[in-house]
Design a protein around this motif. Sequence first.
Motif, short mmCIF file in Angstrom:
data_model
loop_
_atom_site.label_atom_id
_atom_site.label_comp_id
_atom_site.label_asym_id
_atom_site.label_seq_id
_atom_site.Cartn_x
_atom_site.Cartn_y
_atom_site.Cartn_z
N TYR A 491 -6.82 13.79 -6.05
CA TYR A 491 -6.21 12.96 -4.55
C TYR A 491 -6.03 15.31 -4.48
CZ TYR A 491 -3.14 12.39 -0.73
OH TYR A 491 -2.58 12.59 0.46
N GLN A 495 -6.87 13.74 0.97
CA GLN A 495 -7.86 12.51 0.50
C GLN A 495 -8.48 12.34 -1.13
OE1 GLN A 495 -12.18 13.69 1.48
NE2 GLN A 495 -11.70 15.36 1.34
N ASN A 555 -13.46 6.86 -0.23
CA ASN A 555 -13.29 5.10 0.40
C ASN A 555 -13.41 4.17 -0.12
OD1 ASN A 555 -12.85 6.71 3.43
ND2 ASN A 555 -15.36 6.62 3.36
N TYR A 557 -10.22 1.91 -2.90
CA TYR A 557 -9.05 2.30 -3.02
C TYR A 557 -8.55 0.88 -2.34
CZ TYR A 557 -8.68 2.71 1.83
OH TYR A 557 -8.77 2.32 3.23
N LYS A 559 -4.46 -1.40 -1.39
CA LYS A 559 -3.08 -1.56 -0.99
C LYS A 559 -2.24 -1.79 -1.89
CE LYS A 559 -4.47 -1.03 4.36
NZ LYS A 559 -4.26 -1.78 5.36
N VAL A 582 -2.86 2.57 -2.24
CA VAL A 582 -2.76 3.32 -1.05
C VAL A 582 -1.22 2.28 -0.49
CG1 VAL A 582 -4.62 4.81 -0.84
CG2 VAL A 582 -4.09 2.81 0.57
N ASP A 583 -0.54 3.39 0.13
CA ASP A 583 0.63 2.03 0.60
C ASP A 583 0.20 1.43 2.13
OD1 ASP A 583 0.81 3.79 1.91
OD2 ASP A 583 2.56 4.63 1.22
N GLU A 584 1.05 0.89 2.88
CA GLU A 584 0.68 0.45 4.32
C GLU A 584 0.30 0.85 4.77
OE1 GLU A 584 -0.43 -3.19 5.05
OE2 GLU A 584 -0.12 -3.11 2.44
N GLU A 585 0.75 2.39 4.96
CA GLU A 585 0.92 3.38 5.50
C GLU A 585 -0.35 4.47 5.69
OE1 GLU A 585 3.76 2.96 4.42
OE2 GLU A 585 4.34 1.26 6.34
N GLY A 586 -0.86 4.07 4.09
CA GLY A 586 -1.81 5.09 3.50
C GLY A 586 -2.11 6.25 3.06
N LYS A 587 -0.87 5.86 2.81
CA LYS A 587 -0.45 7.63 1.66
C LYS A 587 -0.73 6.64 0.52
CE LYS A 587 4.19 9.96 -0.07
NZ LYS A 587 5.16 9.41 -0.43
N VAL A 588 -1.58 7.82 -0.69
CA VAL A 588 -2.08 8.03 -1.86
C VAL A 588 -0.11 7.53 -2.49
CG1 VAL A 588 -2.79 8.68 -3.75
CG2 VAL A 588 -3.88 8.32 -1.36
#
Length: 628
Positions: A491, A495, A555, A557, A559, A582-588
């Motif tokens: 990462y 991205q 793309n 991954y 959750k 990634v978490d629910e907010e899209g953070k790695v």
Amino acid sequence: MKIWEVARKPRVVVTADIPATAVRAMLRDNEEPIAVIVNNEKEMKLVGYVTWREIIQITSHYSHLRAKDIALDWPVAYKDDDIETVVKRMEEEKVYAVPVVDSPDNPVVIGVASIADIVRGLMAAGFEPIAETVAEVMTTEDLEEYITYQDERVNKVWSDIVYHGKLGKVVVRSKEEPIPVGIISLREFVATGRWFFHRESERGLKSIAKVKTIMLRGAPVATPETPIQYVAKIMVENDFPILPVIDEETGKIIGVITIFDVARAYLEGAKPGRVKPAKKAALPIEVKPEERVTYATTQQVLQQVLVARPPVESLVGLSAAGIARAELPAVTINDTVEHARRMMLRYRTNYLLVVDEKGQIVGVVSKWSMLRAIGLKGPIWKRRVHDRYFIDYIMDTEIPRVKPDDSIEKVALMMAQSKAEVAIVEDEKGQPIGFITKDDIVEAYAQYMRGRARVENIMTPGRIGIVHPHHSLYHAVKKMQTFYLDALTVYDGSQILGVVSANRLPFVAYEDAVTGIKSRRLIWVRKLVRGAARKGRYVKVTPLLVLDAMVPLRNVYVKTSDDVVKAIELMKQHNVDGIPVVDEEGKVVGVVTKTDIIRELARTARLRIERGETVKVEERKAKPPEAK
């Protein structure tokens, strides 16, 4: 600096009347570029000396020549000579190594020094190169004189080396595609017996060998931006007298750098008219304090997860016998590491059993142990005969032994405690009746545990499972070994680029993975997956970064709230040991790996053992796993 400061004890000392073929054998066996000829071993007065160049002029297996018949008496170095003077003398006379004597009036041998010894001595003394990059000293004039082809006859290369003083040549793919694929030097001629012309033999030679039969395969290469220190280290450690310089975009040769060019960089600086390139070589970024690897106990590794949950007490319901496979491919303890690597490719397996002369299982070779072998020796080990390493050097001997009715949770615990990749199922007499690999356990988990665990409940905490693409690969592998992970998310801060996966690393060889050097200097690069960036099949004299070895996964991954089985399915689809998370907010937030699943099952077994419960099952049988 004086020459006596870098001189070393000669490894081959002979008298004048010894057969020249015997000298050739001693130089080959001792990997020594010079044999010193003395009057006797007590007085050690120099009579002459023989180098690789003189030795390869004996072009048959049999010869009447004696050491004195092919000996040189000049140039020599006197112990109080400046290094600059000796290097200039050696370059003028086109000699790779010279004897060092006390003085012209007292020619007692006190040592020998090759040009590689001189560069090594300068580095050890802390000298910084005056010319900092390859571009400032590389040879570009008359480049065709330094190039040969795989199908060219060796006598042409031999002639250029013997009569024109070349230290070696670069082997390229073809005239139309001048991409380096190897090098051929004095060492390769001496080390092999496949180049003789039989000029002194009564029998003729039907066909002369081609360059490809004796060349060093896998060309080490530099780019104009490569720091001289990296090139110097590779050349002196491996006695490479010449390296190709390539254009990084095309991979085509644009020059060469010789060991004399490297010496010049330290002693004189750039060649006239040369300037430092504006572009800089890609070097590993510094590892931040919070990202540094610290020791973790097995207990700590087993317990750490991103989001804790109540302990799972129920078992999957599968026994060791239910998931064991009947056989695994095997190699013998006397096979080489390279043979094991070929077996893994041939059988598409991550694991090999190792048996002794009696057929008894004595160890296991996995992708991880293969990785360690390549890490210790770099890619050169598989191309030099004298560097052949055998299976007993790299195999894992701590193999968990389990009973048929042990649960897969107990098998997982034993694997986690010994960081093993394979367990052996034994009957009551201690005889092997089956084998369980890490992949077998993961496959069984996917079959029976759908909907029973979320990714966040089994994955290792975030920062541990993430690396930057410009971190050194050493840093990444150290993380994987310390925290019992077989993959990391790559990462760059904006991205996800891919993963570093243990099952793919053995086919990207690199130097000193476990010995503590934090930047890579020698890489065997190959295209890993379809659609990945094209990479030449050569060795780069640059630091190895995570970017060089990652498997691209754009793309792809899961959750934290996803089912673990979804991650397993993606691992299988992309042939990797881990998937970015990634978490629910899209953070790695990290990576979920196959060993995370092993740890999850191991925690259940540990809980039961701590309560004094038996960890055995009889309820369910899984389908036998497919061979891997």
